[in-house]
Design a protein around this motif. Sequence first.
Motif, PDB file in Angstrom:
ATOM      1  N   ALA A  31       0.836  -1.207   0.000  1.00 46.35           N
ATOM      2  CA  ALA A  31       0.000   0.000   0.000  1.00 46.35           C
ATOM      3  C   ALA A  31       0.870   1.255   0.000  1.00 46.35           C
ATOM      4  N   VAL A  32       1.976   1.213   0.736  1.00 47.55           N
ATOM      5  CA  VAL A  32       2.901   2.352   0.755  1.00 47.55           C
ATOM      6  C   VAL A  32       3.546   2.513  -0.625  1.00 47.55           C
ATOM      7  N   GLN A  33       3.961   1.401  -1.222  1.00 45.85           N
ATOM      8  CA  GLN A  33       4.605   1.441  -2.531  1.00 45.85           C
ATOM      9  C   GLN A  33       3.666   1.973  -3.611  1.00 45.85           C
ATOM     10  N   ASP A  34       2.396   1.631  -3.510  1.00 42.30           N
ATOM     11  CA  ASP A  34       1.419   2.040  -4.518  1.00 42.30           C
ATOM     12  C   ASP A  34       1.364   3.548  -4.708  1.00 42.30           C
ATOM     13  N   LYS A  35       1.536   4.299  -3.616  1.00 44.07           N
ATOM     14  CA  LYS A  35       1.501   5.767  -3.719  1.00 44.07           C
ATOM     15  C   LYS A  35       2.546   6.268  -4.715  1.00 44.07           C
ATOM     16  N   LEU A  36       3.772   5.780  -4.583  1.00 44.64           N
ATOM     17  CA  LEU A  36       4.835   6.227  -5.484  1.00 44.64           C
ATOM     18  C   LEU A  36       4.712   5.578  -6.855  1.00 44.64           C
ATOM     19  N   ALA A  37       4.262   4.334  -6.902  1.00 43.10           N
ATOM     20  CA  ALA A  37       4.121   3.643  -8.185  1.00 43.10           C
ATOM     21  C   ALA A  37       3.106   4.373  -9.068  1.00 43.10           C
ATOM     22  N   LYS A  38       1.998   4.793  -8.486  1.00 49.24           N
ATOM     23  CA  LYS A  38       0.960   5.498  -9.259  1.00 49.24           C
ATOM     24  C   LYS A  38       1.444   6.837  -9.786  1.00 49.24           C
ATOM     25  N   SER A  39       2.401   7.444  -9.091  1.00 46.81           N
ATOM     26  CA  SER A  39       2.941   8.720  -9.556  1.00 46.81           C
ATOM     27  C   SER A  39       4.165   8.529 -10.446  1.00 46.81           C
ATOM     28  N   GLY A  40       4.531   7.268 -10.715  1.00 46.60           N
ATOM     29  CA  GLY A  40       5.675   6.982 -11.576  1.00 46.60           C
ATOM     30  C   GLY A  40       7.012   7.218 -10.918  1.00 46.60           C
ATOM     31  N   LYS A  41       7.048   7.254  -9.584  1.00 48.85           N
ATOM     32  CA  LYS A  41       8.283   7.562  -8.869  1.00 48.85           C
ATOM     33  C   LYS A  41       8.934   6.357  -8.209  1.00 48.85           C
ATOM     34  N   LEU A  42       8.336   5.182  -8.361  1.00 50.48           N
ATOM     35  CA  LEU A  42       8.885   3.985  -7.729  1.00 50.48           C
ATOM     36  C   LEU A  42       9.735   3.220  -8.719  1.00 50.48           C
ATOM     37  N   GLY A  43      10.987   3.012  -8.358  1.00 55.61           N
ATOM     38  CA  GLY A  43      11.897   2.233  -9.194  1.00 55.61           C
ATOM     39  C   GLY A  43      11.969   0.810  -8.690  1.00 55.61           C
ATOM     40  N   PRO A  44      13.102   0.143  -8.896  1.00 55.49           N
ATOM     41  CA  PRO A  44      13.248  -1.242  -8.450  1.00 55.49           C
ATOM     42  C   PRO A  44      13.091  -1.381  -6.934  1.00 55.49           C
ATOM     43  N   VAL A  45      12.487  -2.480  -6.532  1.00 51.42           N
ATOM     44  CA  VAL A  45      12.320  -2.838  -5.122  1.00 51.42           C
ATOM     45  C   VAL A  45      12.829  -4.265  -4.983  1.00 51.42           C
ATOM     46  N   ALA A  46      13.604  -4.541  -3.935  1.00 52.54           N
ATOM     47  CA  ALA A  46      14.118  -5.892  -3.743  1.00 52.54           C
ATOM     48  C   ALA A  46      14.043  -6.284  -2.281  1.00 52.54           C
ATOM     49  N   ARG A  47      13.621  -7.507  -2.056  1.00 59.84           N
ATOM     50  CA  ARG A  47      13.687  -8.105  -0.725  1.00 59.84           C
ATOM     51  C   ARG A  47      14.802  -9.137  -0.800  1.00 59.84           C
ATOM     52  N   LEU A  48      15.817  -8.942   0.016  1.00 61.48           N
ATOM     53  CA  LEU A  48      16.980  -9.802  -0.044  1.00 61.48           C
ATOM     54  C   LEU A  48      16.745 -11.114   0.699  1.00 61.48           C
ATOM     55  N   LEU A  49      17.390 -12.166   0.229  1.00 65.40           N
ATOM     56  CA  LEU A  49      17.358 -13.442   0.924  1.00 65.40           C
ATOM     57  C   LEU A  49      18.167 -13.311   2.216  1.00 65.40           C
ATOM     58  N   PRO A  50      18.031 -14.247   3.143  1.00 59.85           N
ATOM     59  CA  PRO A  50      18.739 -14.136   4.429  1.00 59.85           C
ATOM     60  C   PRO A  50      20.249 -13.983   4.265  1.00 59.85           C
ATOM     61  N   THR A  51      20.864 -13.402   5.287  1.00 59.82           N
ATOM     62  CA  THR A  51      22.309 -13.181   5.241  1.00 59.82           C
ATOM     63  C   THR A  51      23.080 -14.498   5.150  1.00 59.82           C
ATOM     64  N   THR A  52      22.467 -15.602   5.545  1.00 55.09           N
ATOM     65  CA  THR A  52      23.131 -16.898   5.415  1.00 55.09           C
ATOM     66  C   THR A  52      23.353 -17.264   3.951  1.00 55.09           C
ATOM     67  N   ALA A  53      22.649 -16.606   3.035  1.00 54.59           N
ATOM     68  CA  ALA A  53      22.816 -16.852   1.602  1.00 54.59           C
ATOM     69  C   ALA A  53      23.827 -15.884   0.977  1.00 54.59           C
ATOM     70  N   ALA A  54      24.365 -14.963   1.774  1.00 49.59           N
ATOM     71  CA  ALA A  54      25.258 -13.931   1.249  1.00 49.59           C
ATOM     72  C   ALA A  54      26.683 -14.444   1.072  1.00 49.59           C
ATOM     73  N   THR A  55      27.374 -13.827   0.146  1.00 46.66           N
ATOM     74  CA  THR A  55      28.801 -14.044  -0.080  1.00 46.66           C
ATOM     75  C   THR A  55      29.436 -12.669  -0.177  1.00 46.66           C
ATOM     76  N   THR A  56      30.608 -12.517   0.397  1.00 50.03           N
ATOM     77  CA  THR A  56      31.300 -11.235   0.370  1.00 50.03           C
ATOM     78  C   THR A  56      32.638 -11.391  -0.333  1.00 50.03           C
ATOM     79  N   LEU A  57      32.968 -10.463  -1.192  1.00 49.15           N
ATOM     80  CA  LEU A  57      34.303 -10.383  -1.772  1.00 49.15           C
ATOM     81  C   LEU A  57      34.984  -9.236  -1.034  1.00 49.15           C
ATOM     82  N   ARG A  58      35.955  -9.581  -0.216  1.00 47.12           N
ATOM     83  CA  ARG A  58      36.633  -8.579   0.598  1.00 47.12           C
ATOM     84  C   ARG A  58      37.950  -8.208  -0.052  1.00 47.12           C
ATOM     85  N   LYS A  59      38.107  -6.944  -0.302  1.00 41.84           N
ATOM     86  CA  LYS A  59      39.317  -6.420  -0.924  1.00 41.84           C
ATOM     87  C   LYS A  59      40.413  -6.319   0.132  1.00 41.84           C
ATOM     88  N   SER A  60      41.581  -6.814  -0.215  1.00 37.42           N
ATOM     89  CA  SER A  60      42.709  -6.752   0.708  1.00 37.42           C
ATOM     90  C   SER A  60      43.957  -6.375  -0.084  1.00 37.42           C
TER      91      SER A  60
END
Length: 124
Positions: A31-60
Amino acid sequence: MLYAVLCYNMEDVVGSWTKEEDDLVMERLGAVQDKLAKSGKLGPVARLLPTTAATTLRKSRGEPLVIDGPFAETKEQFLGFYVVDCESLDEALAFARDLAQANPGQGSYEIRPIALFRPGSGSQ
């Protein structure tokens, strides 16, 4: 101006919601997203999977190191994001306030302006 609204919450709390609780939260956020979507102001939205699914590339100093997990130094986890096209920071903050009201419990929303990076186009 494009803004990223980064959503942080306690992953263990969100992960413990029943399907019904989760569906209700998603309905309220929709319902919150709909306000911006109707005005053409909503871009990509993502719900991330749990952090247990994450991988990090750490620069050293040597070769980059790939490790499991996000390893962020936060008490809350980065759970998703919105990209919104707002006239001002105040408008982006109003959207984040609506998200906070729709979402139960604790959490935080980081609002950051986005500079588009277009290699080779001569502009950012």
